[in-house]
Design an enzyme around this catalytic site. Structure first.
Site, PDB file in Angstrom:
ATOM      1  N   CYS A   1      45.946  40.045  60.213  1.00 25.13           N
ATOM      2  CA  CYS A   1      45.319  41.219  59.591  1.00 25.13           C
ATOM      3  C   CYS A   1      45.537  42.479  60.409  1.00 25.13           C
ATOM      4  CB  CYS A   1      43.821  40.971  59.401  1.00 25.13           C
ATOM      5  SG  CYS A   1      42.934  42.436  58.890  1.00 25.13           S
TER       6      CYS A   1
ATOM      7  N   TYR B   1      51.139  39.647  46.120  1.00 25.79           N
ATOM      8  CA  TYR B   1      50.495  40.783  46.778  1.00 25.79           C
ATOM      9  C   TYR B   1      51.482  41.550  47.673  1.00 25.79           C
ATOM     10  CZ  TYR B   1      45.583  38.952  46.607  1.00 25.79           C
ATOM     11  OH  TYR B   1      44.343  38.513  46.257  1.00 25.79           O
TER      12      TYR B   1
ATOM     13  N   HIS C   1      29.103  61.228  36.620  1.00 25.03           N
ATOM     14  CA  HIS C   1      30.059  62.060  35.891  1.00 25.03           C
ATOM     15  C   HIS C   1      30.514  63.253  36.732  1.00 25.03           C
ATOM     16  CE1 HIS C   1      31.980  63.558  32.303  1.00 25.03           C
ATOM     17  NE2 HIS C   1      31.455  64.735  32.516  1.00 25.03           N
TER      18      HIS C   1
ATOM     19  N   CYS D   1      47.045  43.436  56.937  1.00 20.59           N
ATOM     20  CA  CYS D   1      46.194  44.417  56.245  1.00 20.59           C
ATOM     21  C   CYS D   1      46.185  45.807  56.881  1.00 20.59           C
ATOM     22  CB  CYS D   1      44.747  43.938  56.203  1.00 20.59           C
ATOM     23  SG  CYS D   1      44.557  42.178  55.992  1.00 20.59           S
TER      24      CYS D   1
ATOM     25  N   GLU E   1      52.935  45.275  47.042  1.00 19.99           N
ATOM     26  CA  GLU E   1      52.420  46.351  47.894  1.00 19.99           C
ATOM     27  C   GLU E   1      53.559  47.063  48.620  1.00 19.99           C
ATOM     28  OE1 GLU E   1      47.927  44.694  48.833  1.00 19.99           O
ATOM     29  OE2 GLU E   1      49.451  44.372  50.352  1.00 19.99           O
TER      30      GLU E   1
ATOM     31  N   GLU F   1      32.908  55.775  35.669  1.00 13.79           N
ATOM     32  CA  GLU F   1      31.805  55.864  34.708  1.00 13.79           C
ATOM     33  C   GLU F   1      32.125  55.068  33.438  1.00 13.79           C
ATOM     34  OE1 GLU F   1      31.081  59.731  32.590  1.00 13.79           O
ATOM     35  OE2 GLU F   1      32.744  60.424  33.829  1.00 13.79           O
TER      36      GLU F   1
ATOM     37  N   LYS G   1      49.657  47.591  57.082  1.00 15.66           N
ATOM     38  CA  LYS G   1      50.035  47.770  55.674  1.00 15.66           C
ATOM     39  C   LYS G   1      49.290  48.939  55.054  1.00 15.66           C
ATOM     40  CE  LYS G   1      47.626  46.266  52.693  1.00 15.66           C
ATOM     41  NZ  LYS G   1      47.479  44.924  52.162  1.00 15.66           N
TER      42      LYS G   1
HETATM   43  P1  NDP Z   1      51.983  34.947  47.083  1.00 16.38           P
HETATM   44  O1  NDP Z   1      51.828  33.482  47.146  1.00 16.38           O
HETATM   45  O2  NDP Z   1      50.894  35.801  46.597  1.00 16.38           O
HETATM   46  O3  NDP Z   1      53.273  35.309  46.233  1.00 16.38           O
HETATM   47  C1  NDP Z   1      54.501  34.725  46.460  1.00 16.38           C
HETATM   48  C2  NDP Z   1      55.494  35.287  45.467  1.00 16.38           C
HETATM   49  O4  NDP Z   1      56.802  34.830  45.773  1.00 16.38           O
HETATM   50  C3  NDP Z   1      55.184  34.851  44.054  1.00 16.38           C
HETATM   51  O5  NDP Z   1      55.521  35.908  43.206  1.00 16.38           O
HETATM   52  C4  NDP Z   1      56.138  33.653  43.851  1.00 16.38           C
HETATM   53  O6  NDP Z   1      56.546  33.476  42.535  1.00 16.38           O
HETATM   54  C5  NDP Z   1      57.333  34.112  44.660  1.00 16.38           C
HETATM   55  N1  NDP Z   1      58.100  32.981  45.172  1.00 16.38           N
HETATM   56  C6  NDP Z   1      57.647  31.869  45.790  1.00 16.38           C
HETATM   57  N2  NDP Z   1      58.672  31.066  46.146  1.00 16.38           N
HETATM   58  C7  NDP Z   1      59.792  31.683  45.745  1.00 16.38           C
HETATM   59  C8  NDP Z   1      61.171  31.354  45.821  1.00 16.38           C
HETATM   60  N3  NDP Z   1      61.588  30.216  46.383  1.00 16.38           N
HETATM   61  N4  NDP Z   1      62.066  32.228  45.302  1.00 16.38           N
HETATM   62  C9  NDP Z   1      61.654  33.374  44.724  1.00 16.38           C
HETATM   63  N5  NDP Z   1      60.360  33.731  44.624  1.00 16.38           N
HETATM   64  C10 NDP Z   1      59.441  32.897  45.127  1.00 16.38           C
HETATM   65  O7  NDP Z   1      52.433  35.322  48.554  1.00 16.38           O
HETATM   66  P2  NDP Z   1      52.488  36.675  49.359  1.00 16.38           P
HETATM   67  O8  NDP Z   1      53.534  36.417  50.373  1.00 16.38           O
HETATM   68  O9  NDP Z   1      52.655  37.866  48.483  1.00 16.38           O
HETATM   69  O10 NDP Z   1      51.033  36.782  50.001  1.00 16.38           O
HETATM   70  C11 NDP Z   1      50.488  35.704  50.774  1.00 16.38           C
HETATM   71  C12 NDP Z   1      48.975  35.765  50.811  1.00 16.38           C
HETATM   72  O11 NDP Z   1      48.557  36.857  51.586  1.00 16.38           O
HETATM   73  C13 NDP Z   1      48.325  35.952  49.458  1.00 16.38           C
HETATM   74  O12 NDP Z   1      48.017  34.706  48.904  1.00 16.38           O
HETATM   75  C14 NDP Z   1      47.095  36.732  49.761  1.00 16.38           C
HETATM   76  O13 NDP Z   1      45.987  35.884  49.857  1.00 16.38           O
HETATM   77  C15 NDP Z   1      47.346  37.367  51.109  1.00 16.38           C
HETATM   78  N6  NDP Z   1      47.445  38.837  50.994  1.00 16.38           N
HETATM   79  C16 NDP Z   1      46.405  39.566  50.521  1.00 16.38           C
HETATM   80  C17 NDP Z   1      46.488  40.945  50.412  1.00 16.38           C
HETATM   81  C18 NDP Z   1      45.350  41.724  49.872  1.00 16.38           C
HETATM   82  O14 NDP Z   1      44.259  41.212  49.790  1.00 16.38           O
HETATM   83  N7  NDP Z   1      45.562  42.975  49.447  1.00 16.38           N
HETATM   84  C19 NDP Z   1      47.699  41.667  50.811  1.00 16.38           C
HETATM   85  C20 NDP Z   1      48.735  40.817  51.266  1.00 16.38           C
HETATM   86  C21 NDP Z   1      48.600  39.462  51.358  1.00 16.38           C
HETATM   87  P3  NDP Z   1      55.678  32.654  41.451  1.00 16.38           P
HETATM   88  O15 NDP Z   1      54.588  33.582  41.019  1.00 16.38           O
HETATM   89  O16 NDP Z   1      56.661  32.375  40.378  1.00 16.38           O
HETATM   90  O17 NDP Z   1      55.182  31.439  42.151  1.00 16.38           O
END
Ligand code: NDP
Length: 452
Positions: A43, A178, A435, A48, A182, A440, A51
């Site tokens: 984080c 995410y 407002h 976080c 982002e 709202e 970022k």
């Molecule tokens: P996520 O698991 O959220 O997303 C992974 C993405 O990569 C999905 O779109 C998935 O597709 C795709 N993917 C997975 N495997 C492959 C592959 N082999 N080839 C191509 N695409 C693939 O992971 P993130 O890395 O984005 O984030 C990890 C964690 O970090 C999140 O679960 C979250 O909890 C935390 N986080 C939270 C934030 C916040 O609260 N603002 C900010 C950043 C991170 P598909 O959907 O098809 O599976």
């Protein structure tokens, strides 16, 4: 039997540091903590915090244009990555210092080394020293994973993005979660020509369909070149660029390719198997509702347990662990109705069920409105926001609240309290509107747009 410590924590991220300092500071327990990398964890050091600072930095480009529209005589200039990066890392150093200090002032002994388990009450540090503890808490977090394919070693991850020597001119971001979404907004805002590949039909799988549809539309409007249903086949070095062959038949050059395709728990080579700590399908440590593993003296919290991988959840789990183990007050961790924000541009705040999830569960009414917010509309932007409530027909409770708007993260923290308390649609309705603000609309939506 006497131990060196009451508690030995492995991992100095948000969860581990919180548990260590509260156990030591509030219960007088003798506590030690080992961290092999930087204090503050994902984080603070590579997630976080940096970022969000990058989100802030990237949003100024649009603000200058808007300010002009409001009559300000200012000109957009260039973004200087080196200046920003210097300040960013100085801030991260400061925060790491705060984390180290907080441990020290609470009397936690810290070891800047990797630690692994030897038996249910013993850890071994990288230098071979062994320490015993009545309880061991594993809070080692997770790491980004890149799938293996030809040229995959050319990809960077979110770990490296904060250390770029210079901003690329062109960048490909792979993934639709995410992190990918982002960073697509961040890099685009910083002036990088940004392309995003996502293999599925719509980004941000699992979130409310209408909300993620709007985010994708607005991201494209802002200039991110989003390709849905598209994945990378192979990559190869081509001069100082990376040649990317994609499933949509294209072959293009990018300066940088970032993979954000999910994260995996940091639980390998820790001696877990030998001690009998069970791991799940993704390698996560399996724990019960009190964060206890099958080995009674060993607990685990945060991303290494792969429950809900968010900083405030890891902190909650750490606090509940201390309450349970050191304060004699067994406290399960409540993972229901967690409000969360996604710092895409536009931002999303969400709590509870998506329309699709709720409709599968019970009959619902959907209240939603999408409109051009005053501030951006005045500046000539076509950007729209979304305010949406999912309401149970039977109980009238608000089952889900989804906001796509500037400041949605701030709004959902407050709406989250009402939803967590079990507020009904009528509770929202009898709250007087503030407002003129965007939020709202949450208390003025009279008629459902549909039932399901
Ligand atoms: P996520 O698991 O959220 O997303 C992974 C993405 O990569 C999905 O779109 C998935 O597709 C795709 N993917 C997975 N495997 C492959 C592959 N082999 N080839 C191509 N695409 C693939 O992971 P993130 O890395 O984005 O984030 C990890 C964690 O970090 C999140 O679960 C979250 O909890 C935390 N986080 C939270 C934030 C916040 O609260 N603002 C900010 C950043 C991170 P598909 O959907 O098809 O599976």
């Amino acid at each position: 039997m006497s131990f060196d410590y009451d508690l030995f924590v492995i991992g100095g991220g948000s969860g581990g540091v919180r548990a260590a300092r509260v156990a030591a500071g509030e219960t007088g327990a003798k506590v030690a903590l080992a961290e092999e990398d930087r204090y503050g964890g994902t984080c603070v050091i590579r997630g976080c915090v940096p970022k969000k600072l990058m989100v802030f930095a990237s949003e100024y480009s649009g603000m200058v244009e808007d300010a002009q529209a409001y009559g300000w005589d200012i000109q957009p200039g260039a973004f200087d990555w080196t200046v920003f990066k210097g300040k960013l890392h100085a801030e991260l150093d400061r925060l790491e210092g705060v984390y180290r200090n907080i441990l020290k002032t609470n009397g936690v002994e810290s070891f800047d080394q990797r630690a692994r388990l030897v038996d249910p009450h013993t850890v071994e540090l990288a230098d071979g020293t062994r320490k015993t503890a009545k309880h061991i808490l594993i809070a080692t977090g997770g790491h980004p994973v890149v799938p293996e394919f030809p040229g995959s070693d050319l990809a960077i991850t979110s770990n490296e993005i904060f250390h770029l020597d210079k901003l690329p001119e062109t960048m490909l971001i792979v993934g639709g979660g995410y992190i990918a979404c982002e960073f697509a907004g961040i890099m685009n805002g910083m002036g990088v020509r940004t392309t995003q590949f996502y293999r599925g039909a719509q980004i941000l799988r699992g979130f409310d369909d209408e909300a993620r549809g709007l985010i994708c539309e607005e991201m494209c409007q802002n200039g991110v070149d989003v390709h849905l249903g598209t994945n990378v086949l192979e990559m190869a070095r081509d001069g100082d660029k990376i040649r990317v062959k994609a499933t949509n038949g294209t072959e293009r050059l990018f300066d940088v390719v970032m993979y954000a395709t999910g994260r995996a728990p940091n639980a390998d080579d820790m001696g877990l198997e030998a001690v009998g700590v069970e791991r799940g399908r993704k390698g996560e440590i399996v724990v019960d509702e009190y964060s206890q593993t099958g080995v009674p003296s060993i607990y685990a919290i945060g991303d290494v347990t792969d429950r809900v991988n968010l900083t405030p959840v890891a902190i909650r789990e750490g606090m509940a662990f201390v309450e349970t183990v050191f304060k004699g007050n067994p406290t399960p961790v409540d993972h229901e109705l967690i409000p969360t924000a996604i710092f895409t541009q536009p931002e999303m705040g969400t709590v509870g069920l998506s329309e699709e999830e709720a409709a599968e569960q019970e009959p619902i009414e959907v209240y939603a409105t999408s409109f051009k917010p005053m501030q951006q509309s005045f500046a000539g932007r076509s950007q729209r926001v979304l305010m949406k409530l999912i309401v149970s027909k039977a109980t009238r409770k608000v089952l889900g609240c989804h906001i796509v708007a500037p400041g949605a993260g701030e709004m959902i923290q407050l709406a989250g309290i009402a939803v967590k308390m079990g507020a009904t649609k009528e509770d929202f309705d009898r709250t007087v509107a503030v407002h003129p603000v965007m939020a709202e609309e949450l208390v003025t939506m009279r008629h459902p747009v549909r039932s399901a």
